[in-house]
Design a protein around this motif. Structure first.
Motif, PDB file in Angstrom:
ATOM      1  N   GLY A   1      -0.691 -10.850  -3.965  1.00 50.04           N
ATOM      2  CA  GLY A   1      -1.093  -9.445  -3.903  1.00 50.04           C
ATOM      3  C   GLY A   1      -0.608  -8.613  -5.075  1.00 50.04           C
ATOM      4  O   GLY A   1      -0.388  -7.406  -4.930  1.00 50.04           O
TER       5      GLY A   1
ATOM      6  N   GLU B   1      -6.286  -5.458   3.788  1.00 51.54           N
ATOM      7  CA  GLU B   1      -5.298  -5.161   4.828  1.00 51.54           C
ATOM      8  C   GLU B   1      -4.695  -6.431   5.421  1.00 51.54           C
ATOM      9  O   GLU B   1      -3.809  -6.374   6.250  1.00 51.54           O
ATOM     10  CB  GLU B   1      -5.950  -4.323   5.949  1.00 51.54           C
ATOM     11  CG  GLU B   1      -6.360  -2.916   5.497  1.00 51.54           C
ATOM     12  CD  GLU B   1      -5.214  -2.126   4.885  1.00 51.54           C
ATOM     13  OE1 GLU B   1      -4.107  -2.089   5.477  1.00 51.54           O
ATOM     14  OE2 GLU B   1      -5.390  -1.566   3.783  1.00 51.54           O
ATOM     15  N   ASN B   2      -5.210  -7.588   4.980  1.00 51.68           N
ATOM     16  CA  ASN B   2      -4.735  -8.850   5.569  1.00 51.68           C
ATOM     17  C   ASN B   2      -3.446  -9.330   4.914  1.00 51.68           C
ATOM     18  O   ASN B   2      -3.281  -9.225   3.702  1.00 51.68           O
ATOM     19  CB  ASN B   2      -5.792  -9.938   5.405  1.00 51.68           C
ATOM     20  CG  ASN B   2      -7.029  -9.635   6.218  1.00 51.68           C
ATOM     21  OD1 ASN B   2      -6.951  -8.980   7.264  1.00 51.68           O
ATOM     22  ND2 ASN B   2      -8.173 -10.080   5.719  1.00 51.68           N
ATOM     23  N   PHE B   3      -2.566  -9.876   5.738  1.00 48.92           N
ATOM     24  CA  PHE B   3      -1.332 -10.480   5.229  1.00 48.92           C
ATOM     25  C   PHE B   3      -1.479 -11.997   5.267  1.00 48.92           C
ATOM     26  O   PHE B   3      -2.086 -12.533   6.202  1.00 48.92           O
ATOM     27  CB  PHE B   3      -0.143 -10.100   6.111  1.00 48.92           C
ATOM     28  CG  PHE B   3       0.204  -8.640   6.066  1.00 48.92           C
ATOM     29  CD1 PHE B   3       1.070  -8.160   5.111  1.00 48.92           C
ATOM     30  CD2 PHE B   3      -0.342  -7.747   6.989  1.00 48.92           C
ATOM     31  CE1 PHE B   3       1.404  -6.806   5.069  1.00 48.92           C
ATOM     32  CE2 PHE B   3      -0.013  -6.411   6.954  1.00 48.92           C
ATOM     33  CZ  PHE B   3       0.862  -5.922   5.993  1.00 48.92           C
TER      34      PHE B   3
ATOM     35  N   LYS C   1       0.180  -8.869   1.166  1.00 48.98           N
ATOM     36  CA  LYS C   1      -1.167  -8.328   1.373  1.00 48.98           C
ATOM     37  C   LYS C   1      -2.022  -8.900   0.265  1.00 48.98           C
ATOM     38  O   LYS C   1      -1.723  -8.694  -0.916  1.00 48.98           O
ATOM     39  CB  LYS C   1      -1.142  -6.798   1.269  1.00 48.98           C
ATOM     40  CG  LYS C   1      -0.922  -6.116   2.590  1.00 48.98           C
ATOM     41  CD  LYS C   1      -1.222  -4.625   2.449  1.00 48.98           C
ATOM     42  CE  LYS C   1      -1.131  -3.965   3.807  1.00 48.98           C
ATOM     43  NZ  LYS C   1      -1.425  -2.522   3.710  1.00 48.98           N
TER      44      LYS C   1
END
Lengths: 249, 74, 350
Positions: B13, B30-32, B38
């Motif tokens: 990220g 918004e995804n981890f 992220k």
């Protein structure tokens, strides 16, 4: 379906890099690995790795790799190249490794004109030990051991490795590049290719100095760190070719 | 048309690819991932396959599939 | 055929005959003849000779050549060997074979260029950082030095652990008739682990870095296990009897000088035995222990103020007194000096 793919080069293993987000080591690794692939050298390559953040290179490159004691990679590579016929030998070294503890080794390998490639990553700081002053730390730059900024009256001036080594007769090629943007990455890739060719044509010592970002050590977001390389590091360390004796066609 | 695939587990990220894309085809979503980064997402409609994102990615997390040869490297 | 050679030159020639194909060195007295010899002979033999910028570079070149799988050697003298300690530790950690020669001179510091035995601790107790000991052999004649160097190449490859030949300035400089070992009888072993390019095999990695404590402990346990097997290389020479008044223990040049004194005393009817450790690590512990139990007292002499002495005191049973006589700073004790010392000990009795 797609017919052209840009993907992780074959000379890298599947191991994920441990570097901090936005660290330029990964880009430089990839450029070297891509070039090894392009020249079909994976089975002939022996990499000598540094001590510092890149100490795990042996896990990342799917080539033969030797660890070297801190700063001693040029000595280790000298011997490997000299005793191994037809092998391709390169060192990968940071600024602490090459420009501080290993100054004697790099100077003499260059002076002897050892037919090796040196990839020198200059990020102006000691990353692995926690952001201390490097021999290449810029004047005024704050680090863990220059909390008020590097005062050249007390801590001296940065070492300009490319400028220092270029005059040696044994040196065939030196260029300083950066990998802060696609344009510069393409230029850096060409420099890597050229360094490879100098060794393949047995022209002697070649070195590519990469100005590189250390977002964690510098305390900056990755995109800002890349900009900082362009705006600040290039003033102290101008990009360009410092030595080029010429390649055969 | 070209396509960019991001290895979610390699991505940290850092956002260098987002900054490198001239067409706004990438964003930090918004995804981890499993390391709590992220990660970057490909949201492109008109990707030219220039490979800038591939080039700047320090984690070789990006694979670019091109339909036809694109001249970017000189 | 026996030829007359200097110790340093005999060791160099023996290395070439053992298939040593790379030598890296830096000039330092009193072993400069070795590097001179190698600069001439190594290219003739088709090998690599390089004079480096420092002993620090030298040992790392040795490391590189060893990693590439060739038989490699260096030689130096005490201050130079001190500089090499970092690299020696790395050789041990990465399990790389190499033959090292220390022609010891007087220390500490710059000291002088005269013979000494004051690097016993450095060589046999570790020297560099980490948990290791170096295989150390101490010759006491030119002939023995040559065959020791020759055999060292097989031994270092057998264990993937460096071997140190601990000679001294006297042995390096004297000329003696020597029967050189035969060329070609000793062959470099096949090294599947060496860095030769990852062709038709998985990539080889040479390293000593284990960030995970469990991994590093495991590596250390493996090394310790290996070190135990090195006991097979224990060597010593003894000339003892069952009822010795005194047992003399010494190595290298001092052992040679002491032999002279021992002969003289024996001629006078004294019962004197001599024990000469040839491998200093691993040390011939059980042999020395049983020899010492046949003596009323033990006498140790070294060109130092008592380094091997500590090992002898540890091994010899407490009830047997261990006496010591040392000279240092490059002073070589004379046969008569040692004779007088021994005689006084014998006359005083126990």
């Amino acid at each position: 379906m797609s017919n052209q793919i840009l993907e992780r080069p074959k000379s890298l293993t599947q191991k994920q890099f441990h570097y901090c987000p936005g660290c330029h080591h990964g880009i430089i690794h990839r450029l070297i690995a891509e070039t090894i692939d392009e020249f079909d050298l994976r089975e002939k390559t022996i990499i000598v790795q540094p001590v510092g953040c890149a100490v795990y290179i042996y896990e990342y490159f799917d080539t033969d790799v030797s660890e070297a004691a801190h700063g001693r990679a040029p000595a280790v590579a000298t011997a490997i190249k000299r005793v191994s016929k037809g092998k391709f030998v390169l060192t990968y070294q940071g600024d602490g490794d090459l420009a501080a503890i290993g100054t004697a080794e790099i100077v003499h390998a260059a002076a002897r004109g050892e037919n090796i490639c040196v990839f020198f990553v200059n990020n102006a700081i000691y990353g692995m030990t926690g952001g201390q002053m490097a021999p290449t730390t810029l004047p005024g730059m704050k680090t863990a051991t220059t909390p008020l900024g590097r005062d050249v009256k007390k801590q001296g001036y940065p070492i300009k490795v490319s400028e220092m080594l270029a005059p040696f007769e044994g040196v065939s090629y030196i260029e300083r590049v950066m990998v802060s943007s696609p344009k510069h990455i393409i230029k850096a890739k060409n420099a890597v290719r050229k360094a490879f060719k100098y060794q393949l044509q047995e022209k002697g010592f070649s070195l590519v100095e990469f100005l590189s970002a250390c977002p964690t050590g510098w305390g900056m977001p990755p995109v800002d760190a890349a900009k900082w390389v362009e705006e600040n590091m290039t003033k102290q360390f101008p990009l360009g070719v410092y030595k080029e004796v010429g390649l055969d066609d | 048309m070209a396509k960019v695939v991001i290895d979610q587990e390699r991505c940290k990220g850092c956002g260098l690819c987002v900054a490198a894309c001239n067409f706004g085809n990438l964003r930090i979503g918004e995804n981890f991932n499993s390391k709590s980064y992220k990660v970057s997402e490909f949201v492109g409609e008109d990707c030219k396959g220039c490979g800038f994102c591939y080039m700047v990615c320090p984690d070789t997390a990006i694979t670019v599939f091109r339909d036809e040869k694109v001249e970017v490297e000189k | 055929m026996r030829v007359l050679m200097k110790g340093t030159e005999a060791m160099a020639e023996a290395a070439i005959r053992a298939g040593c194909s790379a030598y890296f060195g830096y000039p330092i007295t009193p072993q400069t003849e070795l590097i001179h010899y190698m600069s001439r002979r190594m290219p003739e033999a088709g090998g690599v000779f390089l004079q480096a910028e420092s002993e620090v570079s030298v040992i790392n070149m040795v490391y590189g050549a060893a990693a590439a799988g060739v038989r490699v050697m260096t030689s130096s003298s005490s201050p130079g060997v001190s500089l090499m300690q970092e690299g020696i530790s790395y050789l041990v950690g990465a399990e790389l074979p190499a033959v090292l020669i220390n022609v010891m001179r007087g220390g500490p510091g710059l000291g002088n260029i005269q013979p000494s035995q004051s690097d016993y601790f450095q060589s046999t107790k570790g020297g560099g950082h980490g948990d290791y000991k170096l295989i150390t052999f101490a010759p006491s004649s030119v002939s023995e030095a040559a065959s020791m160097v020759y055999d060292a190449f097989d031994i270092t490859e057998k264990y993937r652990h460096p071997v140190m030949i601990l000679a001294d300035g006297a042995l390096g400089q004297i000329m003696e008739p020597v029967s050189l070992p035969e060329q070609g009888a000793s062959k470099p072993s096949v090294k599947n682990w060496a860095l030769t390019g990852a062709k038709g095999r998985p990539a080889n990695k040479i390293f000593s870095f284990y960030l995970d404590p469990k991994g590093l402990e495991e590596h250390n346990l493996h090394l310790q296990e290996k070190f135990k097997n090195i006991d097979d290389e224990i060597k010593y020479e003894e000339d003892i009897s069952d009822d010795m008044e005194i047992l003399v223990v010494a190595y290298g040049t001092v052992a040679r000088i002491l032999k002279n004194a021992v002969q003289k005393l024996r001629g006078e009817g004294r019962k004197v035995g001599i024990f000469r450790p040839i491998s200093l690590w691993p040390f011939p512990e059980s042999a020395l222990k049983s020899a010492s139990m046949k003596a009323k007292q033990v006498f140790v002499s070294e060109m130092s103020y008592g380094q091997m002495l500590e090992d002898v005191r540890r091994i010899v049973p407490d009830e047997i007194e261990v006496k010591f006589y040392g000279r240092a700073g490059g002073v070589v004790p004379s046969p008569n000096e040692l004779y007088i010392k021994l005689k006084s000990l014998l006359e005083r009795g126990v």
